[in-house]
Enzyme design. Structure first.
Site, short mmCIF file in Angstrom:
data_model
loop_
_atom_site.label_atom_id
_atom_site.label_comp_id
_atom_site.label_asym_id
_atom_site.label_seq_id
_atom_site.Cartn_x
_atom_site.Cartn_y
_atom_site.Cartn_z
N THR A 26 -10.76 -2.83 -59.45
CA THR A 26 -10.97 -2.35 -58.41
C THR A 26 -11.96 -1.16 -57.92
O THR A 26 -12.23 -0.46 -57.84
CB THR A 26 -9.55 -1.18 -57.39
OG1 THR A 26 -8.03 -2.67 -56.93
CG2 THR A 26 -9.74 -0.33 -56.81
N GLY A 37 -10.01 -9.13 -59.30
CA GLY A 37 -9.03 -9.07 -59.76
C GLY A 37 -9.68 -9.95 -61.08
O GLY A 37 -10.05 -11.03 -61.16
N GLY A 42 0.53 -0.30 -63.03
CA GLY A 42 -0.20 -0.37 -63.66
C GLY A 42 -0.74 0.84 -65.14
O GLY A 42 -0.12 1.74 -64.89
N ILE A 96 -3.72 3.30 -57.72
CA ILE A 96 -4.89 2.40 -57.39
C ILE A 96 -5.79 2.45 -58.63
O ILE A 96 -5.95 3.55 -58.90
CB ILE A 96 -5.48 3.12 -56.52
CG1 ILE A 96 -4.09 3.24 -55.14
CG2 ILE A 96 -6.46 2.57 -55.92
CD1 ILE A 96 -4.92 3.50 -53.06
N GLY A 97 -6.18 1.26 -59.06
CA GLY A 97 -7.37 0.44 -60.08
C GLY A 97 -6.83 0.90 -61.82
O GLY A 97 -7.62 0.58 -62.36
N CYS A 144 -7.20 -5.91 -62.72
CA CYS A 144 -8.19 -4.87 -61.40
C CYS A 144 -9.30 -4.41 -61.78
O CYS A 144 -10.07 -4.13 -62.79
CB CYS A 144 -6.50 -3.67 -61.37
SG CYS A 144 -7.68 -3.01 -59.89
N TYR A 159 -5.27 -11.32 -48.59
CA TYR A 159 -4.65 -10.51 -50.37
C TYR A 159 -5.55 -8.94 -50.27
O TYR A 159 -5.75 -8.63 -49.48
CB TYR A 159 -5.92 -11.56 -50.68
CG TYR A 159 -5.22 -12.99 -50.70
CD1 TYR A 159 -4.59 -13.03 -52.94
CD2 TYR A 159 -5.53 -13.56 -50.36
CE1 TYR A 159 -3.47 -14.37 -52.77
CE2 TYR A 159 -5.01 -15.17 -50.67
CZ TYR A 159 -4.62 -15.42 -51.88
OH TYR A 159 -3.29 -16.76 -51.56
N ARG A 160 -4.83 -8.36 -51.40
CA ARG A 160 -5.62 -7.21 -51.80
C ARG A 160 -6.76 -7.50 -51.56
O ARG A 160 -7.32 -8.20 -51.97
CB ARG A 160 -5.21 -7.31 -53.47
CG ARG A 160 -3.58 -6.99 -53.32
CD ARG A 160 -3.22 -7.07 -55.10
NE ARG A 160 -1.81 -6.24 -55.37
CZ ARG A 160 -1.91 -4.71 -55.24
NH1 ARG A 160 -2.79 -3.94 -55.44
NH2 ARG A 160 -1.22 -4.33 -55.35
#
Ligand code: 5GP
Length: 346
Positions: free
Chosen positions: A188, A290, A220, A180-181, A186, A285-286
């Site tokens: 986030t 981004g 990622g 995550i991130g 990204c 969507y996410r």
């Protein structure tokens, strides 16, 4: 009162792999192919466990055909139509065993997923991908998909902590996407302040998954072949790449010429660019945004793949792992304050 965890969590850049005495003579002695038996689908997999990310610009059918030559895997992005899938299946039946069909968790997504799976019954892998894999809704969604497809291998994510890895495996997923991130496009962490340093996330999540007979993907944050090796060393069964595979002939989008140089557009799946491109077509969507960037055009992806595989093989020789499978057992990370000499640039 908010709690603070004082344990230091690390990213790829915070460590290096310690070399170890080895009997291996050359990189060509190293076997990167892995074989896994999946906990919930009961199916097995064999190949080099590197996956092209399910992003418009990376997880394309062309990419799948190119990566298949190296036994790499592709998570196909979710914006191909059923007809496009049918055409791909007709033309490249051999590629179907090394691709996953992706889906978000909305009802529209599920409908499309089911339509693709009935049109192309040879598909064995499903990638359930949401920005935040912590929602109860997502756990139910994974359970539903497992019930509908008892023998498909299900990848699900993204999460970054052991307890959620366990919950998703128990809900029916085989392979948990971790990250995550950390992604190159990204935002986030900037938008939400949420995240987890990727190396520590992989170490902790791999431990949780392996305890239950599950598997994980480090998703990622890999910027160079050394990072891919670190992810495997940390315990990742698979490593997913976005940015490192962007900008190639097989990546989606047109070549842009500017000032005599060639570029390709690369963007996050929840960036404005992706939203605009798919507006109206897809409901969910996410959650976070981004970036959109122009990356230098790098030619055919085969060259990059050779570079990555050469790097990972070389890592294995430095630590004395004859097989990729042995890399994490042979890994000792050392914390560093600097990993590269940047006097002539990165
Ligand atoms: P990279 O290899 O480029 O560092 O990371 C690729 C990963 O970034 C993807 O597999 C996906 O998990 C994540 N990603 C892709 N697009 C977006 C986005 O728009 N926002 C966020 N938060 N993550 C994204």
């Amino acid at each position: 009162m908010p709690r603070i965890e004082n344990d230091i969590k690390l990213d790829f850049k915070d460590v290096l792999l310690r070399p170890k005495r080895s009997t291996l003579k050359s990189r060509s002695d190293v076997d990167l192919v892995r074989t896994f038996l999946f906990r919930n689908s009961g199916r097995s997999y064999s190949g080099i466990p590197i996956i092209a990310a399910n992003m418009d610009t990376v997880g394309t059918f062309q990419m799948a055909c190119a990566l298949r030559q190296f036994t790499l895997f592709t998570a196909i992005h979710k914006h191909y139509s059923v007809d496009e899938w049918k055409e791909f299946a007709e033309k490249h039946p051999d590629c179907l065993e090394s691709v996953a069909v992706s889906s978000g968790s909305s009802s529209d997504d599920l409908e499309r997923l089911c339509a693709i799976l009935s049109a192309v019954p040879q598909l064995q892998y499903i990638c359930l991908d949401v920005a935040n894999g912590y929602s109860e809704h997502f756990v139910h969604f994974v359970k539903d998909v497992r019930q509908k497809y008892p023998t498909h291998t299900i990848m699900a994510g993204n999460v970054v902590t052991g307890e959620m890895v366990e919950e998703l495996i128990l809900a029916g997923a085989d392979i948990i996407k971790v990250g995550i991130g950390p992604g190159s496009v990204c935002t986030t962490r900037k938008k939400t302040g949420v995240g987890y340093p990727q190396l520590s996330a992989v170490i902790e999540c791999a431990d949780a998954a392996h305890g239950l007979g599950g598997h994980i993907i480090s998703d990622g944050g890999c910027t160079c072949p050394g990072d891919v090796s670190k992810a495997f060393g940390a315990g990742a069964d698979f490593v997913m790449l976005g940015g490192m595979l962007a900008g190639h002939t097989e990546s989606g989008g047109e070549i842009i010429e500017k000032g005599g140089r060639k570029y390709k557009l690369f963007y996050g799946m929840s960036s404005d660019t992706a939203m605009r491109k798919h507006a109206g077509g897809v409901a969910e969507y996410r959650a976070s945004e981004g970036k959109t960037v122009e990356v230098l055009y790098k030619g055919d992806v085969a060259e990059t793949v050779r570079d990555v595989l050469g790097g990972v093989r070389s890592t294995c020789t430095y630590v004395g792992a004859g097989k990729l499978k042995e890399l994490s057992r042979r890994t000792t990370f050392i914390r560093v304050t600097q990993q590269l000499n940047t006097v002539y640039g990165d």
